[in-house]
Design a protein around this motif. Structure first.
Motif, PDB file in Angstrom:
ATOM      1  N   PHE A 469      23.904   0.567 -47.277  1.00 47.23           N
ATOM      2  CA  PHE A 469      23.028   1.634 -46.820  1.00 47.23           C
ATOM      3  C   PHE A 469      22.826   1.478 -45.314  1.00 47.23           C
ATOM      4  O   PHE A 469      22.773   0.348 -44.795  1.00 47.23           O
ATOM      5  N   GLU A 470      22.690   2.609 -44.663  1.00 45.98           N
ATOM      6  CA  GLU A 470      22.366   2.620 -43.234  1.00 45.98           C
ATOM      7  C   GLU A 470      20.930   3.077 -43.078  1.00 45.98           C
ATOM      8  O   GLU A 470      20.539   4.133 -43.594  1.00 45.98           O
ATOM      9  N   LEU A 471      20.162   2.264 -42.384  1.00 47.05           N
ATOM     10  CA  LEU A 471      18.728   2.503 -42.234  1.00 47.05           C
ATOM     11  C   LEU A 471      18.430   2.709 -40.758  1.00 47.05           C
ATOM     12  O   LEU A 471      18.719   1.851 -39.919  1.00 47.05           O
ATOM     13  N   GLY A 472      17.898   3.897 -40.419  1.00 43.70           N
ATOM     14  CA  GLY A 472      17.566   4.195 -39.031  1.00 43.70           C
ATOM     15  C   GLY A 472      16.306   3.494 -38.579  1.00 43.70           C
ATOM     16  O   GLY A 472      15.354   3.327 -39.341  1.00 43.70           O
ATOM     17  N   ARG A 473      16.314   3.069 -37.323  1.00 45.66           N
ATOM     18  CA  ARG A 473      15.147   2.398 -36.747  1.00 45.66           C
ATOM     19  C   ARG A 473      14.482   3.307 -35.730  1.00 45.66           C
ATOM     20  O   ARG A 473      15.057   4.307 -35.271  1.00 45.66           O
ATOM     21  N   GLY A 474      13.279   2.910 -35.390  1.00 41.57           N
ATOM     22  CA  GLY A 474      12.540   3.724 -34.426  1.00 41.57           C
ATOM     23  C   GLY A 474      13.123   3.687 -33.035  1.00 41.57           C
ATOM     24  O   GLY A 474      12.908   4.593 -32.230  1.00 41.57           O
ATOM     25  N   ASP A 475      13.899   2.651 -32.697  1.00 43.95           N
ATOM     26  CA  ASP A 475      14.478   2.548 -31.357  1.00 43.95           C
ATOM     27  C   ASP A 475      15.806   3.285 -31.235  1.00 43.95           C
ATOM     28  O   ASP A 475      16.509   3.149 -30.232  1.00 43.95           O
ATOM     29  N   GLY A 476      16.203   4.026 -32.270  1.00 41.65           N
ATOM     30  CA  GLY A 476      17.441   4.792 -32.217  1.00 41.65           C
ATOM     31  C   GLY A 476      18.630   4.049 -32.757  1.00 41.65           C
ATOM     32  O   GLY A 476      19.706   4.641 -32.923  1.00 41.65           O
ATOM     33  N   ASN A 477      18.522   2.761 -33.072  1.00 42.48           N
ATOM     34  CA  ASN A 477      19.626   2.001 -33.620  1.00 42.48           C
ATOM     35  C   ASN A 477      19.687   2.175 -35.136  1.00 42.48           C
ATOM     36  O   ASN A 477      18.731   2.610 -35.775  1.00 42.48           O
ATOM     37  N   THR A 478      20.825   1.822 -35.703  1.00 42.72           N
ATOM     38  CA  THR A 478      21.047   1.942 -37.142  1.00 42.72           C
ATOM     39  C   THR A 478      21.262   0.558 -37.726  1.00 42.72           C
ATOM     40  O   THR A 478      22.020  -0.248 -37.188  1.00 42.72           O
ATOM     41  N   LEU A 479      20.560   0.305 -38.835  1.00 42.64           N
ATOM     42  CA  LEU A 479      20.639  -0.971 -39.526  1.00 42.64           C
ATOM     43  C   LEU A 479      21.495  -0.782 -40.777  1.00 42.64           C
ATOM     44  O   LEU A 479      21.211   0.079 -41.612  1.00 42.64           O
ATOM     45  N   THR A 480      22.551  -1.564 -40.913  1.00 44.63           N
ATOM     46  CA  THR A 480      23.427  -1.494 -42.084  1.00 44.63           C
ATOM     47  C   THR A 480      23.071  -2.635 -43.021  1.00 44.63           C
ATOM     48  O   THR A 480      23.090  -3.803 -42.626  1.00 44.63           O
ATOM     49  N   LEU A 481      22.719  -2.261 -44.264  1.00 46.69           N
ATOM     50  CA  LEU A 481      22.296  -3.243 -45.260  1.00 46.69           C
ATOM     51  C   LEU A 481      23.293  -3.262 -46.408  1.00 46.69           C
ATOM     52  O   LEU A 481      23.702  -2.206 -46.911  1.00 46.69           O
ATOM     53  N   LEU A 482      23.657  -4.462 -46.859  1.00 46.90           N
ATOM     54  CA  LEU A 482      24.423  -4.643 -48.080  1.00 46.90           C
ATOM     55  C   LEU A 482      23.422  -5.034 -49.171  1.00 46.90           C
ATOM     56  O   LEU A 482      22.859  -6.127 -49.160  1.00 46.90           O
ATOM     57  N   VAL A 483      23.196  -4.103 -50.091  1.00 44.74           N
ATOM     58  CA  VAL A 483      22.126  -4.254 -51.083  1.00 44.74           C
ATOM     59  C   VAL A 483      22.749  -4.510 -52.448  1.00 44.74           C
ATOM     60  O   VAL A 483      23.702  -3.832 -52.851  1.00 44.74           O
ATOM     61  N   ARG A 484      22.193  -5.495 -53.156  1.00 44.03           N
ATOM     62  CA  ARG A 484      22.576  -5.783 -54.536  1.00 44.03           C
ATOM     63  C   ARG A 484      21.312  -5.687 -55.388  1.00 44.03           C
ATOM     64  O   ARG A 484      20.271  -6.249 -55.039  1.00 44.03           O
ATOM     65  N   GLY A 485      21.436  -4.972 -56.512  1.00 45.62           N
ATOM     66  CA  GLY A 485      20.287  -4.773 -57.393  1.00 45.62           C
ATOM     67  C   GLY A 485      20.647  -5.083 -58.829  1.00 45.62           C
ATOM     68  O   GLY A 485      21.794  -4.931 -59.257  1.00 45.62           O
TER      69      GLY A 485
END
Length: 766
Positions: A469-485
């Motif tokens: 998942f790509e998660l947007g941040r308030g500073d304009g950058n994008t955080l890419t997460l590898l999520v396992r559930g």
């Protein structure tokens, strides 16, 4: 001995003594004959009732005392009640058996005191006398009816002489002619003339008027027999018969009826015998009445003895219950101490019976409980240590860990999650992840993945899922997460995620650095000199050569130029992949977009190689139509290339809607299925990476472009092989590539963009 025990013994002795005196008193007069019981039955009965009432009163007082003990909550009271009931039942059942046997014995013994043959003889004599009298009455009645029928012929000329002759014929004492109301008209008789015959009773007269004849016996008593003995024969026992004289004249009224009355005396011996039998039978009945009184007296005495037995059982139950309650009280005190948490050694009741053994077993059990509590405390300490170690491990993990409860609220979170997301998640325990504004979209996507795992899992997904998942941040950058559930017991959920932003960035940088190096070193630098050199050679040498040499030169230069053009095309594809424009998200109808692209493959459809099945009225999604056209084209073209060498090759493009348990919308899925050879195992794991291809002339950028566009649209892209069975080594029968969209467009008032099929659950597109 306690006070209650002494009281119980005193009352028991008094009651037993009183009952014994009553029984002795009754039995002492048992040989005095029935006259005593006839004279003193009433007060003897009330004496028995008084003794029984005294016993019942004592039992009621004992029961009341037990009830007061129960109400005050004294231990052992309910046990005493149970024991009293048990002993009462134990005493009552044998008492009832003895009572039943004694009742039968007394009844039959008293019956044996009376001569059954005498009673039978009296009954037979009474029946014989009654039969004799009935025969005499019947005979006189018959003669009277026959005589009345004879007089009917001379009804109007009946005289006393006629009655006299009739009396002599039937042998009666008196014969009288009566009027309609019973008055005597005249009489012919052998008795005293001065004595007029008695008028018949109204009952006898009514019987004769209704049935034509009636008869009865008069004077069958002691006074009449005494009068007959004194010479008054008219008052002695006699049979009176009355018959209506029939008339053939229908004009006669009831007032003109005539009756013939015949009086015949009964034999004095017969009358005296009948009276004697009747008197003896009456006296026997009186004796039988006295016999019943005697039997009731004995039965009352037996009943009193039964009540005494039950009363003694209840008192014994109270006494024995107190003895049984002593060790139980000791046990109760120990149980209260154990319930309060006191597991110290308990005292033991000093007896060799089972109750003493019970107290010893309880003491042993208490000691075992104390040992078990120590073990539990040690186990709890070990568990707390394990939890502390687990928490330490979670705190030191670089990955983020979040556990959700069954309601979807945050239950456990480690510092790694706070560090990766840069949000104070520990302060949000007990609340939902979507309540954080920064994580609302991320939480929605995670919930959808859990729901899809439960309702519509992809191939290879069983009890866990993994996605990026790509998660947007308030500073304009994008955080890419590898999520396992994965789901946990108790309807909880576990989510573990890592920040792979730098990894992805490094991979991309390394990949494009390699591409740039290869392009600069192998393609771009020598490309232009090669083409220019070839063209210069052709320009310089073409006019100087002739024949085959000239043709060879032209073909060689053309080959060089064509290969340079091919290399330029490759460079352009790399450029397009590197410079893919940002997606312009707009609401669109995926079915309409599929139909538009499929129009380019009419030839394949006509040959039956390509088939399309579209879901009915699918929801609109947010997407870039230009990029999605390229995705559909790439997927279809790859599938057609995979089945191009098969005679039975077939490709199917379909759209479907995934819904949850309650019908809620989850995802819109685009699937391309073919029956080709499938992906090789080593290619399947890296199918969406650049330069990975199974084609001899492919660049390996088609699925890479599709993956990049899918990521831009927040869609989930999967590629799997289709197998003939569920076994791991089952043969491969094709490949399936699916693209799941969960970014739906909001409902619009206007019509959908583009045409949409409207018939059937799945629509075939031509």
């Amino acid at each position: 001995m306690t006070k209650s025990a002494r009281w119980a013994w005193i009352v028991s002795l008094v009651a037993i003594t009183g009952a014994a005196l009553v029984l002795a008193f009754v039995l002492s007069f048992s040989s005095a004959g029935t006259g005593f019981y006839e004279r003193h039955f009433v007060w003897l009965f009330w004496v028995n009732v008084a003794v029984a009432a005294l016993l019942v009163l004592v039992i009621l007082l004992a029961m009341l005392r037990l009830a007061v003990r129960v109400r005050r909550g004294k231990f052992g009271s309910r046990l005493l009640i149970k024991l009293a009931g048990i002993f009462a039942v134990v005493g009552l059942l044998p008492g009832l058996v003895i009572y039943t046997v004694s009742y039968q014995f007394v009844s039959r013994s008293i019956e044996a005191w009376f001569d059954v043959k005498v009673a039978g003889a009296l009954d037979a004599g009474l029946s014989l006398g009654k039969t004799t009298l009935d025969a005499l009455v019947s005979d006189i009645g018959t003669k009277t009816r026959v005589a009345a029928e004879r007089l009917a012929e001379q009804r109007s000329t009946i005289t006393p002489l006629t009655l006299e002759r009739l009396r002599e014929q039937i042998g009666a004492r008196d014969v009288s002619l009566l009027g309609h109301n019973g008055q005597v008209l005249f009489t012919a008789g052998g008795g005293t003339a001065a004595v007029a015959p008695e008028r018949p009773g109204l009952l006898l007269l009514r019987q004769a008027r209704l049935s034509g004849m009636g008869s009865q016996v008069d004077g069958l008593d002691e006074e009449s027999i005494a009068a007959a003995n004194a010479g008054e024969s008219a008052k002695g026992p006699r049979v009176r018969a009355l018959a209506r004289i029939p008339s053939t004249d229908i004009r006669l009224a009831p007032a003109d009826d005539r009756f013939l009355m015949v009086v015949q005396p009964i034999s004095r011996a017969l009358a005296m015998n009948a009276l004697a039998v009747q008197a003896a039978y009456s006296e026997y009945q009186q004796r039988a009445l006295a016999r019943d009184s005697l039997r009731r007296m004995y039965i009352g005495t037996l009943t009193l003895a039964l009540i005494l037995a039950v009363f003694g059982s209840v008192l014994l139950a109270i006494l024995l219950g107190n003895q049984l309650a002593r060790p139980l009280l000791l046990l109760a005190d120990g149980v209260r101490q154990v319930a309060a948490g006191d597991l110290q050694p308990k005292p033991v009741f000093g007896s060799a019976d089972e109750l003493g053994g019970l107290t010893r077993s309880f003491a042993q059990m208490t000691a075992q409980l104390a040992d078990a509590r120590e073990q539990v405390e040690r186990g709890v300490a070990q568990l707390e240590g394990a939890r502390t170690r687990l928490q330490t491990i979670l705190d030191t993990l670089t990955a983020g860990v979040i556990v959700f409860d069954r309601e979807g609220r945050i239950d456990t979170v480690n510092p790694g999650a706070t560090r990766i997301l840069r949000l104070p998640l520990s302060a949000w325990r007990g609340r939902r992840l979507g309540e954080l504004p920064e994580l609302e979209a991320f939480a929605k996507s995670v919930d959808q993945r859990y729901e899809l795992l439960a309702t519509s899992p992809e191939a290879g997904e069983r009890d866990q899922w993994q996605d990026a998942f790509e998660l947007g941040r308030g500073d304009g950058n994008t955080l890419t997460l590898l999520v396992r559930g994965a789901p946990l017991p108790g309807e909880q959920r576990l989510m573990v995620f890592d920040d792979i932003t730098e990894v992805v960035s490094a991979q991309r940088s390394q990949a494009w650095a390699e591409v740039a190096r290869r392009l600069a070193h192998e393609i771009k630098n020598p490309l232009t000199p090669i083409q220019l050199s070839a063209e210069r050679l052709q320009h310089r040498l073409e006019s100087k050569l002739e024949g085959n040499d000239q043709s060879l030169l032209i073909r060689s230069v053309a080959t060089i130029v064509n290969q340079v053009a091919a290399m330029q095309t490759l460079v352009n594809e790399f450029r397009d992949y590197a410079r893919l424009p940002a997606a312009q998200m707009k609401p669109l109808d995926l079915n309409a977009l599929v139909a538009e692209v499929m129009a380019l493959y009419g030839h394949a459809h006509d040959r039956g190689v390509l088939g399309v099945r579209l879901a009915e009225q699918p929801p609109r999604i947010l997407g870039d139509a230009t990029q999605l056209r390229q995705v559909i084209h790439n997927l279809v073209q790859n599938a057609l290339d995979a089945v191009g060498e098969q005679d039975d090759g077939h490709v199917e493009l379909s759209t479907s809607v995934a819904r949850g348990e309650h019908g809620e919308l989850r995802a819109l899925r685009l699937t391309v299925l073919d029956n080709g050879p499938g992906f090789p195992e080593k290619v399947l794991k890296r199918a969406f990476e650049p330069y990975v291809t199974t084609k001899s002339k492919g660049t390996g950028l088609g699925l890479a472009v599709v993956k990049k566009i899918a990521d831009e649209h927040g869609a989930r892209l999967r590629a799997v092989n289709v197998q003939a069975g569920e076994e791991p080594d089952a043969p491969i029968t094709g490949a399936r590539v699916s693209l799941s969209f969960s970014n739906f467009a909001p409902p619009a008032a206007g019509p959908h963009e583009g045409p949409a099929p409207a018939t059937g659950d799945a629509t075939q597109v031509h």
